[in-house]
Design an enzyme around this catalytic site. Structure first.
Site: not given
Ligand code: GLA
Length: 379
Positions: A130, A204, A343
């Protein structure tokens, strides 16, 4: 340095100010707090004619609140998060945030582009996640509200300097959040760069369509328009295979409760444990218009969320890493699977996977992507 929140905008005072200011719809702006670096942070409230309301902060473009009517017209907040800025500054698993430059994982925080190898932070086990240590979820965006006859919204802008978090090129990013009178929340992403760089922007938000804090999301019924998904290794990096969902717990082509198969003995479900996978969306048309990606139905309230997107993939995350340590809005304890995220994005680790659709943006090109979350009810 920890600052105290402005008492004028906390708790009931804020709710009251919001109700009064927004009785006729539109957009309002209030102070939310101050970052650890002393930057002022605002909160914007958007409301449509059906009572749908959205609160967004310029810190990380975070969606704080999303009020959505149920089958009886009752409004509930359907997103997870915190009451105060402090919660987001201290520890947040990307609740409600805008994610960039690269949503999802890049293996070992490394990629090679035009013969040069770039090194990024490894902030998720051995991988980059991210956007890094201070991704787009942790910067203060420049926000301009707008009001049109059938919609209200915010234009969020952020210029990411060359080498920020190790990424090449100055990236000028614009994201528009629009709340329409048809109960849609529309995200329009665009970006330009002066040097080739990977870009994969997403949102997100964690949802619980029964209402934030109303238990786990295992009873939500999910449909995904995906014949294939990208299996992962134990660190959640795709193997590169596009695998058929047929005969697996990843087959959501027909409406299926999230909990129906989540604990099945399937190696892919062990890592989360649960769903934390990218689905390869079935596509039609020229790729410029959003196409149907997902539908989520919550039986008790009748709330429905449909997702349309121009993106090729969708990361379906079933909130596996929520473990009861985070205390959210109104003190709710977020236990495992108390929220899910969907997402829309390109596939994880695309910069290292030549077989995946490219995420490289070059100078003179324009990055564009659109996602719509449409809310409705089903009796
Ligand atoms: C995304 C990732 C997950 C986790 C979340 C935050 O969705 O794919 O594995 O890291 O973010 O916790």
């Amino acid at each position: 340095m920890q600052r105290v929140l402005d008492p004028r905008v906390s708790g009931w005072a804020m709710i009251l100010a919001w109700t009064v200011a927004c009785a006729g719809g539109g957009v309002t702006r209030e102070r939310f707090g101050t970052t650890d670096c002393g930057e002022a942070v605002s909160v914007f409230t958007l409301k449509n004619a059906h009572g749908m309301a959205l609160r967004v902060t310029d810190y990380g473009g975070i969606i704080l609140t999303l009020l959505v009517p149920d089958k009886n017209g009752r409004l509930d907040d359907v997103v997870l998060g915190y009451d105060s800025l402090t919660g987001y500054l201290r520890s947040s698993p990307y609740f409600g945030a805008l994610i960039g430059r690269y949503g999802n994982r890049i293996a070992h925080g490394r990629f090679t582009l035009d013969g040069k190898t770039y090194t990024l932070a490894t902030n998720n086990g051995p991988n980059h996640l991210h956007g890094g240590l201070r991704g787009f979820d942790k910067v203060v965006w420049d926000v301009a509200p707008f009001e049109h006859p059938d919609s209200v919204g915010l234009v969020l802008r952020y210029t990411s300097p060359n080498d920020e978090e190790g990424y090449p090129g100055t990236l000028r990013t614009t994201v528009t959040y629009t709340l329409t009178s048809a109960n849609e929340l529309v995200f329009d992403y665009s970006a330009t760069t002066d040097r080739a760089t990977p870009v994969n922007l997403t949102q997100h938000s964690y949802f619980n369509l029964a209402g934030d804090g109303k238990g786990d999301i295992l009873g939500h019924v999910v449909t995904l328009n995906a014949d294939r998904f990208t299996p992962v290794d134990s660190t959640l990096i795709p193997t590169g295979e596009l695998k058929s969902v047929a005969g697996t717990p990843f087959d959501f082509r027909k409406p299926t409760p999230i909990g129906a198969r989540i604990d099945q003995d399937d190696v892919q479900l062990r890592y989360g444990p649960g769903y934390d996978h990218n689905f390869v969306l079935n596509k039609s048309g020229d790729g410029h218009e959003p196409t149907f990606a997902a539908r989520v139905y919550e039986p008790a309230t009748g709330r429905v969320m449909e997702i349309y997107t121009t993106e090729p993939g969708l990361q379906f995350y079933s909130g596996n890493f929520l473990d009861g340590t985070l205390h959210g809005k109104k003190g709710v304890v977020y236990r495992r699977r108390y929220g899910f995220a969907m997402e829309t994005q390109h596939f994880p680790d695309s910069p290292n996977k030549p077989g995946f659709p490219s995420t490289i943006l070059r100078p003179a090109e324009q990055y564009r992507s659109r996602t719509i979350y449409k809310f409705a009810v089903q009796p």
